[in-house]
Design an enzyme around this catalytic site. Structure first.
Site, PDB file in Angstrom:
ATOM      1  CB  CYS A 263      -0.994   0.053   1.077  1.00 42.56           C
ATOM      2  SG  CYS A 263      -0.097  -0.103   2.803  1.00 42.56           S
ATOM      3  CG  ASP A 279      -9.317   7.523   5.936  1.00 42.73           C
ATOM      4  OD1 ASP A 279      -9.067   8.998   6.430  1.00 42.73           O
ATOM      5  OD2 ASP A 279     -10.303   7.128   5.891  1.00 42.73           O
TER       6      ASP A 279
END
Length: 423
Positions: A263, A279
């Protein structure tokens, strides 16, 4: 200004964690937030312009996505987003396109808002937790009042203006208790797209909170919804997890960060211009810098961010590395990888058992859908054939017989209640 060599996305928090709702499971409300001492609770015009200019300059293009999130991003006001469009038009390179997505609870969107969103071609992600009794249990306004009717009214208002919102639904312990009620309430809004988001919250004393879905409950939820969708709604709507899983099984690349091997290509820009890794990691240790001190290209390609993204792969436990379903899971989201294997090795996804159950359940059906589609069958014809096959499978299965799904449970305690409703 340097461009990043690889695509990346940015989720912007124009009002930080500010929200007019007080959703009980919100992961943003009770954590320390940046920008609390700012003179204005909204992102300044200077920071907004700096962000848009940097993002367009750093992106490899030619398509750039802007995601406006919160808190409740509609609290920034319509004039803020009118300014967004002006700045995008000012800095967008020739021949490039950009699109905007507003992730909203929907309670502030009147006709003026909807007209603007339609005219400016915004996509809208609308948060709604399926059935009214579940939604209003968790998604109350700041005064403690229910919000379901207001959100439904907004969905209809958006549709009247030509905007089909994507529906974002959390999967709590309550939702898992009646998956078909949740799914059908969303389906009947006829928006064409549903995204399910499992609620997994760590409890201070250890374990997870009561509103968190259990791994088993999550697996049962996904299987029940998948059955209803495949037997009745093929071609009518898409469910994000089903579409993404099918894409990977067909040889495509993951479109969701939690399903990818690594990621780190989805940054957060907070109300004060601070830039964070993810987030779910808006914390001091994951602050990469700010828009004033560095470019977005430098931050997304920084060694700290690369290390953050690669740790997802590098910290996979041995069980995950040898798992048959690795390609469609890759260990899941790092925030959920907090359980231990029997051997004591850390890093197993809390939802592992539920995802395993879903993949085992869905794989043969997905393969049959692909086979029938390859023969030129329409979605409705494929669903009809699947219903025929399911009826044949369940023809002689009694309530106390082992469930055909292979779970080892009695049929009445497993798939039978849902299969009856789906047929």
């Amino acid at each position: 200004m340097v461009r990043s060599t690889q695509p990346f996305s940015v989720m912007v928090k124009p009002v930080g964690a500010r929200c007019n709702l007080a959703c009980s499971y919100c992961y943003y409300r009770h954590t320390e937030r940046t920008g609390q001492g700012m003179a204005s609770p909204r992102m300044s015009d200077e920071t907004l312009e700096r962000f848009i200019r940097q993002y367009l300059a750093a992106s490899p293009g030619p398509e750039v996505s802007f995601v406006w999130h919160g808190g409740e991003p509609a609290l920034a006001g319509l004039d803020f987003y009118r300014r967004v469009i002006e700045l995008q038009q000012q800095y967008l390179p020739e021949g490039w396109t950009c699109w905007n997505n507003l992730q909203t609870n929907g309670t502030l969107l009147d006709d003026e808002w909807c007209e603007f969103l339609a005219r400016a071609h915004f996509d809208v992600g609308l948060s709604i937790d399926g059935a009214e009794w579940i939604h209003d249990r968790y998604r109350r306004d700041s005064g403690g009042g229910p919000t379901y009717d207001r959100v439904i009214a907004t969905a209809r208002r958006l549709q009247a203006h030509g905007v089909q919102p994507d529906l974002l639904c959390t999967v709590t312990s309550s939702a898992a208790a009646d998956p078909l009620a949740v799914y059908r309430a969303l389906r009947d809004l006829n928006t064409g797209w549903i995204q399910f988001i499992p609620i997994v919250r760590r409890a201070p004393e250890g374990g997870v909170t009561p509103d968190s879905v259990t791994p088993e409950g999550y697996g049962d939820f996904l299987c029940a919804v998948f059955d209803d969708w495949s037997l009745n709604d093929l071609g009518r709507l898409d469910v994000q997890l089903f579409a993404e899983t099918a894409r990977i099984w067909a040889g495509g690349e993951p479109g969701l960060c939690w399903m990818a091997p690594t990621c780190g290509r989805a940054l957060i820009v907070e109300v004060d211009g601070g830039v964070y890794s993810c987030d779910h990691y808006v914390t001091p240790e994951h602050r990469l810098g700010d828009l004033e001190g560095a470019s977005l290209a430098e931050l997304v390609d920084s060694s700290a961010q690369r290390r953050f993204g690669e740790e997802k792969r590098d910290r996979l436990p041995a069980q995950c590395r040898s798992c048959f379903w690795l390609a469609v899971c890759n260990g899941g989201c790092p925030k959920d990888r907090f359980t231990h294997l029997e051997e004591g090795e850390p890093g197993l996804n809390y939802l592992c058992a539920g995802l395993w159950r879903f993949y085992e359940h869905a794989r043969p059906v997905m393969a049959e859908i692909t086979r029938l589609a390859g023969l030129g069958r329409s979605p409705s014809a494929i669903s009809a054939e699947l219903r025929k096959q399911v009826r044949a499978t369940w023809k002689d299965v009694g309530r106390n017989d082992p469930c055909p799904c292979g779970s080892g449970k009695k049929a009445k305690q497993c798939c039978l209640p849902y299969i009856k409703r789906c047929l």
